[in-house]
Enzyme design. Sequence first.
Site, PDB file in Angstrom:
ATOM      1  N   HIS A 221      65.932  90.111  48.344  1.00 44.04           N
ATOM      2  CA  HIS A 221      65.344  89.466  49.780  1.00 44.04           C
ATOM      3  C   HIS A 221      64.065  89.090  49.606  1.00 44.04           C
ATOM      4  O   HIS A 221      63.591  88.431  48.871  1.00 44.04           O
ATOM      5  CB  HIS A 221      65.936  90.434  50.762  1.00 44.04           C
ATOM      6  CG  HIS A 221      65.560  89.959  52.237  1.00 44.04           C
ATOM      7  ND1 HIS A 221      65.423  88.758  52.550  1.00 44.04           N
ATOM      8  CD2 HIS A 221      65.549  90.756  53.631  1.00 44.04           C
ATOM      9  CE1 HIS A 221      65.257  88.718  54.047  1.00 44.04           C
ATOM     10  NE2 HIS A 221      65.405  89.878  54.415  1.00 44.04           N
ATOM     11  N   HIS A 259      70.604  80.605  47.500  1.00 37.52           N
ATOM     12  CA  HIS A 259      70.472  81.315  48.766  1.00 37.52           C
ATOM     13  C   HIS A 259      71.883  81.200  49.398  1.00 37.52           C
ATOM     14  O   HIS A 259      72.786  80.469  49.131  1.00 37.52           O
ATOM     15  CB  HIS A 259      69.619  80.201  49.762  1.00 37.52           C
ATOM     16  CG  HIS A 259      69.242  80.853  51.027  1.00 37.52           C
ATOM     17  ND1 HIS A 259      70.219  80.849  52.235  1.00 37.52           N
ATOM     18  CD2 HIS A 259      68.006  81.438  51.343  1.00 37.52           C
ATOM     19  CE1 HIS A 259      69.393  81.428  53.262  1.00 37.52           C
ATOM     20  NE2 HIS A 259      68.123  81.891  52.548  1.00 37.52           N
ATOM     21  N   ASP A 310      61.082  82.056  48.664  1.00 40.67           N
ATOM     22  CA  ASP A 310      60.207  82.778  48.026  1.00 40.67           C
ATOM     23  C   ASP A 310      59.535  82.075  46.468  1.00 40.67           C
ATOM     24  O   ASP A 310      58.579  82.625  46.139  1.00 40.67           O
ATOM     25  CB  ASP A 310      61.119  84.012  47.412  1.00 40.67           C
ATOM     26  CG  ASP A 310      61.070  85.070  48.661  1.00 40.67           C
ATOM     27  OD1 ASP A 310      60.391  85.262  49.410  1.00 40.67           O
ATOM     28  OD2 ASP A 310      62.264  85.644  48.669  1.00 40.67           O
TER      29      ASP A 310
HETATM   30  N1  ACO Z   1      70.008  82.782  39.220  1.00 41.23           N
HETATM   31  C1  ACO Z   1      71.039  82.756  38.560  1.00 41.23           C
HETATM   32  N2  ACO Z   1      72.221  82.747  39.030  1.00 41.23           N
HETATM   33  C2  ACO Z   1      72.400  82.772  40.549  1.00 41.23           C
HETATM   34  C3  ACO Z   1      71.151  83.000  41.304  1.00 41.23           C
HETATM   35  C4  ACO Z   1      70.106  83.120  40.690  1.00 41.23           C
HETATM   36  N3  ACO Z   1      68.818  83.039  41.501  1.00 41.23           N
HETATM   37  N4  ACO Z   1      71.611  83.178  42.384  1.00 41.23           N
HETATM   38  C5  ACO Z   1      72.921  83.005  42.548  1.00 41.23           C
HETATM   39  N5  ACO Z   1      73.290  82.891  41.237  1.00 41.23           N
HETATM   40  C6  ACO Z   1      74.722  82.707  40.904  1.00 41.23           C
HETATM   41  C7  ACO Z   1      75.439  84.008  40.712  1.00 41.23           C
HETATM   42  O1  ACO Z   1      75.183  84.625  39.520  1.00 41.23           O
HETATM   43  C8  ACO Z   1      76.954  83.829  41.052  1.00 41.23           C
HETATM   44  O2  ACO Z   1      77.301  82.949  39.900  1.00 41.23           O
HETATM   45  P1  ACO Z   1      78.933  83.452  39.651  1.00 41.23           P
HETATM   46  O3  ACO Z   1      79.574  82.958  40.785  1.00 41.23           O
HETATM   47  O4  ACO Z   1      79.230  82.813  38.267  1.00 41.23           O
HETATM   48  O5  ACO Z   1      78.948  84.858  39.496  1.00 41.23           O
HETATM   49  C9  ACO Z   1      76.762  82.662  42.114  1.00 41.23           C
HETATM   50  O6  ACO Z   1      75.586  81.957  41.861  1.00 41.23           O
HETATM   51  C10 ACO Z   1      76.747  83.166  43.768  1.00 41.23           C
HETATM   52  O7  ACO Z   1      75.727  84.217  43.740  1.00 41.23           O
HETATM   53  P2  ACO Z   1      75.651  85.493  44.651  1.00 41.23           P
HETATM   54  O8  ACO Z   1      74.573  86.316  44.213  1.00 41.23           O
HETATM   55  O9  ACO Z   1      77.078  85.995  44.653  1.00 41.23           O
HETATM   56  O10 ACO Z   1      75.254  84.706  45.998  1.00 41.23           O
HETATM   57  P3  ACO Z   1      74.943  85.396  47.168  1.00 41.23           P
HETATM   58  O11 ACO Z   1      75.097  84.493  48.625  1.00 41.23           O
HETATM   59  O12 ACO Z   1      75.347  86.784  47.328  1.00 41.23           O
HETATM   60  O13 ACO Z   1      73.382  85.673  46.993  1.00 41.23           O
HETATM   61  C11 ACO Z   1      71.148  85.361  46.802  1.00 41.23           C
HETATM   62  C12 ACO Z   1      72.278  84.924  47.605  1.00 41.23           C
HETATM   63  C13 ACO Z   1      71.009  86.942  46.857  1.00 41.23           C
HETATM   64  C14 ACO Z   1      69.656  84.832  47.389  1.00 41.23           C
HETATM   65  C15 ACO Z   1      70.926  85.206  45.328  1.00 41.23           C
HETATM   66  O14 ACO Z   1      70.862  83.905  45.210  1.00 41.23           O
HETATM   67  C16 ACO Z   1      70.037  85.891  44.443  1.00 41.23           C
HETATM   68  O15 ACO Z   1      70.085  86.969  43.912  1.00 41.23           O
HETATM   69  N6  ACO Z   1      68.931  85.169  44.304  1.00 41.23           N
HETATM   70  C17 ACO Z   1      67.699  85.812  43.495  1.00 41.23           C
HETATM   71  C18 ACO Z   1      66.865  86.352  44.533  1.00 41.23           C
HETATM   72  C19 ACO Z   1      66.254  85.779  45.335  1.00 41.23           C
HETATM   73  O16 ACO Z   1      65.690  84.966  44.971  1.00 41.23           O
HETATM   74  N7  ACO Z   1      66.195  86.271  46.828  1.00 41.23           N
HETATM   75  C20 ACO Z   1      65.358  85.740  47.796  1.00 41.23           C
HETATM   76  C21 ACO Z   1      66.296  85.007  48.834  1.00 41.23           C
HETATM   77  S1  ACO Z   1      65.636  84.273  50.120  1.00 41.23           S
HETATM   78  C22 ACO Z   1      64.960  85.445  51.159  1.00 41.23           C
HETATM   79  O17 ACO Z   1      65.973  86.383  51.139  1.00 41.23           O
HETATM   80  C23 ACO Z   1      64.081  85.482  51.680  1.00 41.23           C
END
Ligand code: ACO
Length: 373
Positions: A221, A259, A310
């Site tokens: 987050h 996201h 972010d």
């Molecule tokens: N890098 C690489 N792969 C990613 C990323 C990433 N940043 N984000 C998502 N993916 C991939 C996952 O590995 C997954 O792949 P798969 O289906 O092959 O397993 C798919 O995309 C879906 O990802 P999830 O984590 O299940 O998506 P979710 O909706 O649960 O998570 C989140 C969203 C937490 C923002 C995720 O994209 C993430 O972890 N990003 C990195 C951390 C980040 O930047 N957080 C800030 C978000 S904005 C905020 O909170 C203010």
Amino acid sequence: MADKPTKGLADVVAASTALSDIDGKAGRLFYRGYDIHDLAGRTTFEETAHLLQHGSLPSRDQLAAYGAELVRGRALGGLVASNIPEIAAKQEPMEALRTLVSLAGADDPDKDSNAADANLRKAARLTAQQPLLVALYHAARTGATIPDPDPELSIAANFLLQITGRTPSQREVEIFDTCLVLHADHTMNASTFAARVCAATLSDMHSAIVAAIGTLKGPLHGGANEQVMRTLEAIDPSGVAQTVRDKLAAGEKIMGFGHRVYKTEDPRATHLRKMSRELGEASGDDTYYRMSKEMEEVVFAEKGLYPNVDFYAATVYHYLGIPTDLFTPVFSVSRMSGWTAHVIEQHADNRLIRPDSEYIGERDQKWKPIDER
Ligand code: ACO
């Protein structure tokens, strides 16, 4: 028996709100019906906080009254003020803020009331105190003496002055103020949800904000902005593409991308990218901006993922001279306006938030006395 859960509550509508709205397919964000693109760069953070907490963009008189309330609200109670040095010595920034906001609650004159007028007063105090708490924490750990906030200056100007120790340019203040506007609210994000769950038990606003700060701290987050900068600092500028590919191949997430709701560009990232570029060029060394741009292109090519709020916030804060471990605290300075508005909204039309769970454990276990286990 309960229905199958939606992992991570994706697409579950957990509350009604009149505060913000996202169109994830079109990449649009609205605060109380105003498009973020109309607010960013044209509306100050103080006006935005008023919009969220009081329901309307303020008139000049309303803004003057709200501004005066923020100035009065900055006064810290003795308990929180006296504990800052020890907390700064022992706790990381987000841990410290969690503790300090809790202590601030002890001295709040409205601490025992969840009434609408008391909540509005607490919302103004929390919004006013959060930047000061970050600045006092930073001063305590570095041994610096910081000037008292100037009542004539905005939250953005006072904060930059206190954190960097130099008078920021008008443009730097405008850019930082826009950052605060862009981070102010964002529907049912994890920290806001945590705040609403807490508030829905009819617990008080400070307790709800402590829950929110603990939730924002996590790297999935608000903690992602700090991780973005740490990643940029660790990469050789000539090896951006390879590093990103290696990380993805190793199954690592690239911080600042992806996201839950946006399926296209996060509209906040559009503004932050431009500001990062402007500040990078103005600084005479835009390496981190250029590395970010390359990283964005590689992540999109490899995974089809867009940068979230972010990603470019990290380099903007860096160019503004904010220490990297204060990036997530800066997020909390802005999001305080939204969190408090959500607590007000929750208390105004409350029902306990208590979902169900799907049981996946053992059944029909036979109890044995301790010596037979
Ligand atoms: N890098 C690489 N792969 C990613 C990323 C990433 N940043 N984000 C998502 N993916 C991939 C996952 O590995 C997954 O792949 P798969 O289906 O092959 O397993 C798919 O995309 C879906 O990802 P999830 O984590 O299940 O998506 P979710 O909706 O649960 O998570 C989140 C969203 C937490 C923002 C995720 O994209 C993430 O972890 N990003 C990195 C951390 C980040 O930047 N957080 C800030 C978000 S904005 C905020 O909170 C203010």
